[in-house]
Design an enzyme around this catalytic site. Structure first.
Site, mmCIF file in Angstrom:
data_model
loop_
_atom_site.group_PDB
_atom_site.id
_atom_site.type_symbol
_atom_site.label_atom_id
_atom_site.label_comp_id
_atom_site.label_asym_id
_atom_site.label_seq_id
_atom_site.Cartn_x
_atom_site.Cartn_y
_atom_site.Cartn_z
ATOM 1 N N GLU A 98 54.473 31.731 32.689
ATOM 2 C CA GLU A 98 53.448 32.649 32.192
ATOM 3 C C GLU A 98 53.993 33.601 31.133
ATOM 4 O O GLU A 98 53.312 33.885 30.146
ATOM 5 C CB GLU A 98 52.836 33.430 33.347
ATOM 6 C CG GLU A 98 51.868 32.643 34.210
ATOM 7 C CD GLU A 98 52.552 31.706 35.190
ATOM 8 O OE1 GLU A 98 51.858 30.861 35.797
ATOM 9 O OE2 GLU A 98 53.788 31.812 35.346
ATOM 10 N N HIS A 167 48.192 34.835 46.315
ATOM 11 C CA HIS A 167 47.157 34.209 45.490
ATOM 12 C C HIS A 167 45.815 34.909 45.637
ATOM 13 O O HIS A 167 44.790 34.379 45.222
ATOM 14 C CB HIS A 167 46.981 32.736 45.876
ATOM 15 C CG HIS A 167 48.196 31.895 45.705
ATOM 16 N ND1 HIS A 167 49.268 31.966 46.555
ATOM 17 C CD2 HIS A 167 48.517 30.960 44.769
ATOM 18 C CE1 HIS A 167 50.198 31.110 46.158
ATOM 19 N NE2 HIS A 167 49.763 30.489 45.073
#
Length: 377
Positions: A98, A167
């Site tokens: 990322e 998550h």
């Protein structure tokens, strides 16, 4: 990435007739579907996909980059069909890094392109937080307006189901606290289409917080919202349901919960006004305060943590601007102040439920026994 940037800029001369044929074909593919009722409905997933398609077709500077967005057509199939239509130079599969592809996106935006960066979940955006905050959000200010950063960071935010703490966090308050960013969080298909198109066209970096559990949900959508020119204004909330007794503010998936709670409250004689925030930053304080001045009560609702949350900011705004209109203490509903549990029974306890909203609204209206006792003490 500089080579790609040069190619994108060079390709800006797409023919008007070709673009027209692309948009007409895509519009027909949407409107030719068979619906079970006269009201057209599309899923949030299709709304996002069509918005990406139309903006990429209309502006060759727009490109999509992230993990599995191309060959796999997106982890949640938001980018389905885009690689076939626009090719690997505009739908770019990246390694699992990322920080790497977010930084490349910022560099491309510096050169005048309009990257859309997809995070498989916004929990993973923490790997790229330096580029989002220090590079994207602050560059326009630090350059005295000389550097514009037109880009979108998008992906699922908040809790899904059974995916654990790493998550499941809601980052609306995190990004909403940072000057230089615009933060949007759609609920319906109309929200998803109109806000994503507005985000891509905006000259500033936009954090676009979707919800995994909403992707497959279908919503009615107007012909106007299906038009390729349709956009929604950034910074403007929507009153999803008008009411007179209590204001409920919510965003993303929690808007649906608030609307269900309002139906239950109506049966008990309580008229709830539900505000879909749509925009976390800028926050539509005017609409919120106007509603509270009408209903004289406020319930804020969010999935995120209670401390320093979006609801806390809304409460502060109402206390500062409309305190004299309040007839009851403000009620805040948020996720539990713990990392998200994995077990299904504990997960449910950690996320706001419809019954929590009903109880809070009834307390605000002095319709519960505990509230009556408190009011007379």
């Amino acid at each position: 990435m500089l080579g790609i940037a040069k190619q994108r800029v060079a390709s800006a001369g797409i023919g008007a007739s070709s673009l027209g044929r692309i948009l007409i074909h895509h519009a027909r593919s949407i409107t030719s579907r068979n619906y079970s009722s006269p009201v057209k409905e599309i899923t949030v997933r299709d709304a996002l996909n069509s918005a990406l398609f139309e903006e990429m077709a209309a502006d060759p500077k727009v490109f999509l980059m992230g993990e599995e967005v191309g060959e796999y057509q997106g982890a949640y199939k938001i980018s389905k069909g885009l690689l076939e239509k626009f090719g690997p130079e505009r739908v770019i599969d990246t390694p699992i890094t990322e920080a790497g592809f977010a930084g490349m996106g910022v560099g491309a935006a510096y050169y005048g392109l309009k990257p859309v960066i997809e995070f498989m979940t916004f929990n993973f955006s923490m790997q790229a937080i330096d580029h989002i905050i220090n590079s994207a959000a602050k560059s326009n200010y630090m350059s005295a307006g000389q550097i514009s950063v037109p880009m979108v960071f998008r992906g699922p935010n908040g809790a899904a189901a059974g995916v654990g703490a790493q998550h499941s966090q809601c980052y609306a308050a995190w990004f909403g606290s940072c000057p230089g960013l615009k933060v949007l969080s759609p609920y319906s298909s109309e929200d998803a289409r109109g806000l994503l198109k507005a985000a891509i066209r905006d000259p500033d970096p936009v954090v676009f917080l979707e919800n995994e559990l909403l992707y497959g949900e279908s919503f009615p959508i107007s012909e106007e919202a299906l038009d390729s020119s349709f956009v929604l204004p950034i910074g403007k909330a929507k009153i999803e349901r008008e009411g007179r007794d209590v204001t409920i503010t919510a965003f993303s998936r929690m808007v649906g919960f608030a609307l269900e709670a309002a139906k239950i409250l109506e049966k008990e004689g309580i008229s709830a006004e539900v505000i879909n925030l749509r925009s976390i930053r800028p926050l539509d304080r005017k609409t919120i305060n106007a509603s509270v001045r009408k209903t004289n009560r406020l319930v804020t609702l969010e999935e995120g943590f209670p401390q320093h949350g979006v609801g806390a900011e809304i409460c502060a705004s109402v206390v500062e601007e409309s305190f004299q209109y309040l007839d009851a203490p403000v009620e805040r509903i948020a996720g539990a102040d713990v990392p998200m549990p994995y077990a299904a029974n504990l997960e449910r306890l950690a996320v706001p439920q419809i019954e929590d909203i009903v109880r809070a609204a009834k307390r605000a209206c002095y319709r519960s026994s505990s509230a009556k006792i408190a009011a007379t003490a």
